[in-house]
Design a protein around this motif. Sequence first.
Motif, PDB file in Angstrom:
ATOM      1  N   LEU A 258       0.854  -1.191   0.000  1.00 44.68           N
ATOM      2  CA  LEU A 258       0.000   0.000   0.000  1.00 44.68           C
ATOM      3  C   LEU A 258       0.888   1.237   0.000  1.00 44.68           C
ATOM      4  CD1 LEU A 258      -3.026   0.876   0.161  1.00 44.68           C
ATOM      5  CD2 LEU A 258      -2.698   1.114   2.634  1.00 44.68           C
TER       6      LEU A 258
ATOM      7  N   LEU B  24     -10.884   0.412   1.904  1.00 45.32           N
ATOM      8  CA  LEU B  24     -10.355  -0.940   2.102  1.00 45.32           C
ATOM      9  C   LEU B  24     -11.338  -2.017   1.650  1.00 45.32           C
ATOM     10  CD1 LEU B  24      -8.606  -0.451   5.572  1.00 45.32           C
ATOM     11  CD2 LEU B  24      -7.467  -0.951   3.389  1.00 45.32           C
TER      12      LEU B  24
ATOM     13  N   TYR C  30     -10.006  -2.960  -1.572  1.00 48.32           N
ATOM     14  CA  TYR C  30      -8.557  -3.174  -1.620  1.00 48.32           C
ATOM     15  C   TYR C  30      -8.198  -4.580  -2.110  1.00 48.32           C
ATOM     16  CZ  TYR C  30      -3.853  -4.205   0.015  1.00 48.32           C
ATOM     17  OH  TYR C  30      -2.550  -4.609   0.076  1.00 48.32           O
TER      18      TYR C  30
END
Length: 256
Positions: free
Chosen positions: A187, A196, A199
Amino acid sequence: MSFPIAPSRRAPALIGALATLICVLPATAEARFGDRPLHHGKRGHDVRVLQAWLSRAGFDVRVDGAFGRRTRAALRAWERRHDRRTDGRLSHAEASLLRRQVEGGESRGSAAPQEEPAPTGEATLSEDGRTAIAPADAPPQVKEAIAAANEITRKPYSYGGGHADFTDDGYDCSGAVSVVLHGAGKLDTPMDSSGLEGYGRSGRGRWITVYAHGSHAFVVVAGLRFDTSGDGEEGPRWRPESRSGAGYTVRHPAGL
């Protein structure tokens, strides 16, 4: 003959109407993915999730939280691929479809099933009760992730902490998770809990698993949970007790 109504008599009604309007308007900066339609000009966490998921599907889009022309073009391409109305506007129904595709493991047009992660060694809590020890068979990225988490286990909880920079005086849930992912080299920029949700890749990872929804996030590294809430002090801490993942989007960094 008519007389204008005095401002003092109209003000309470006007204030009440404005208060009602404010209550029903969504906090766009905090909107969860699927809460509202998205189109050109929109900004917020849900736009960032959309961009991250379109990127995973192989479309050229920048993940910056601003719905611009590139995001619209990518969304139109996705709509064409799935025989949707090609208007560059994400409806509630399309948001649900995209979520199902991503959580089901679709990437770049393929809906290949996710393999169950192979078992790994488990991290253990140190005698100091604050830091963790990586298992011997963990890859270097996982050991670095654990080391990064260990660096902030004496930091307090701070709302918004760790969002502007990975180094901060305190951290909130997503800020702490971002530090762990950054330590693993997975990241480059801190992400909030809504971000997230989009993600990495869908499902549990072999070594690192991120759990996120619009208001909270935590991460499990080599079987040990790193979370800002749980038994003991608040703030980024290793938590030996388990926590349910019900209601969370489950993601993992590629390769881990």
